[in-house]
Design an enzyme around this catalytic site. Structure first.
Site: not given
Length: 344
Positions: A163, A264, A321
């Site tokens: 990730d 982010y 994921h």
């Protein structure tokens, strides 16, 4: 006149409901927070580790001083003799987890003869939680990886990331190729391929739609912590109880979710080394991807091969994921084989 009054009162009613909703979410998101900073106090009590031999090869949780911070880390395989001769592996977690995500891999790596370091990265470690957004640029996160290796006296190492940890790993491989023996990326493709897919592929654009929420101030923190972290907990389905407990304990502290989400929010800040780093990857690379991953589409996975100038292997799994949760045996087997093939 009557219509205007109806419009006016309807508008006021809507505003009132929105305000009430905001108040409810705000109160519900603050209630479960740990204002006593229990996790921080636990980390502060851990011993500061510098890579010296340990009494046994059992996994230990320590603090590592590096890059001006102190990182909480799991270390294993540093037993008395001959630890310095063992190849080293550094593991990089993603969002919204910690080094505990690697529990299923650490043991097999140690059994295969490796020293292992899995650290809670910047923002996740209480002792490495700056408040400035620029401190979460990808080049800063990559520098932490090398700094941790330096702190433990590790010159070269195998690198594995999932990730956001994969994003940091790609950056590290491109900026510090001389330090990496092999590279394993889980779920997230090469950043150039991913960026191209994000710009041109409607499928990837849809999968990455959550970015807009995550970069919004305050709101994602409130939603994740609302109702005793119910939304956050939904992401941990199928994981080990030890992992779930650690994640919630970590993010229960005020500021922890903001620090993690800042990864982010810092995506738009261009880092200084971007122009100097070649996108080509000559390091032996293993890429593992779940074909049911809701966040990472196929196009970037297929396009990244153009950037691989060294040995490259792709493993596609029937998984989502969280590859180590969905297909732990397949992941462990592929990783051990890859490291064994490319250990000097």
């Amino acid at each position: 006149m009557m219509i205007l009054k109806i419009i006016k009162w309807t508008f006021l009613a809507v505003v009132g409901l929105v305000f009430l909703l905001v108040v409810v979410v705000f109160i519900g998101s603050k209630a479960p927070l740990d204002d006593d900073y229990t996790h921080t106090r636990e980390v502060e009590s851990l011993r500061l580790y510098t890579g010296q031999p340990m009494a046994s090869s059992a996994t230990g949780i320590v603090r590592i001083a590096a890059n001006g911070y102190q990182f909480r880390a799991r270390v294993a395989g540093f037993e008395s003799v001959p630890a310095a001769d063992k190849p080293a592996v550094i593991l990089l977690h993603g969002f919204p987890v910690s080094s505990a995500m690697w529990l299923r891999l650490i043991g097999p790596l140690v059994e295969s003869g490796y020293r292992v370091v899995a650290f809670d990265q910047r923002g996740y470690s209480p002792g490495a939680r700056p408040t400035e957004l620029r401190d979460y640029r990808i080049d800063e996160l990559s520098s932490d990886v090398v700094a941790v290796a330096d702190a433990l006296g590790v010159e070269t190492f195998h690198l594995i990331g999932h990730d956001w940890g994969a994003a940091v790993g790609w950056s590290t491989v491109m900026q510090y190729p001389q330090r990496i023996e092999s590279w394993t990326a889980l779920s997230i493709a090469h950043p150039m391929a991913f960026s191209e897919a994000l710009a041109n592929d409607p499928d990837q654009q849809s999968r990455s739609g959550y970015f807009a929420l995550f970069v919004t101030p305050w709101l994602p923190e409130a939603l994740f912590s609302f109702n005793n972290f119910q939304m956050l907990g939904a992401a941990y389905t199928g994981m080990l109880d030890e992992q779930k407990s650690e994640y919630v304990r970590l993010f229960s502290e005020p500021g922890a979710l903001t620090a993690a989400l800042n990864w982010y929010r810092a995506m738009t800040i261009r880092h200084q080394g971007a122009e100097q780093s070649s996108p080509e990857v000559s390091i032996p690379t293993l890429f593992m991807w779940g074909n049911d991953d809701p966040t990472a589409g196929r196009l970037a996975v297929d396009m990244q091969k153009q950037y691989m100038t060294g040995p490259y292997q792709k493993v596609e799994l029937d998984a989502g994921h969280w590859l180590l949760t969905d297909q732990p045996r397949a992941v462990v087997r592929a990783v051990i084989d890859h490291l064994g093939t490319h250990t000097q």
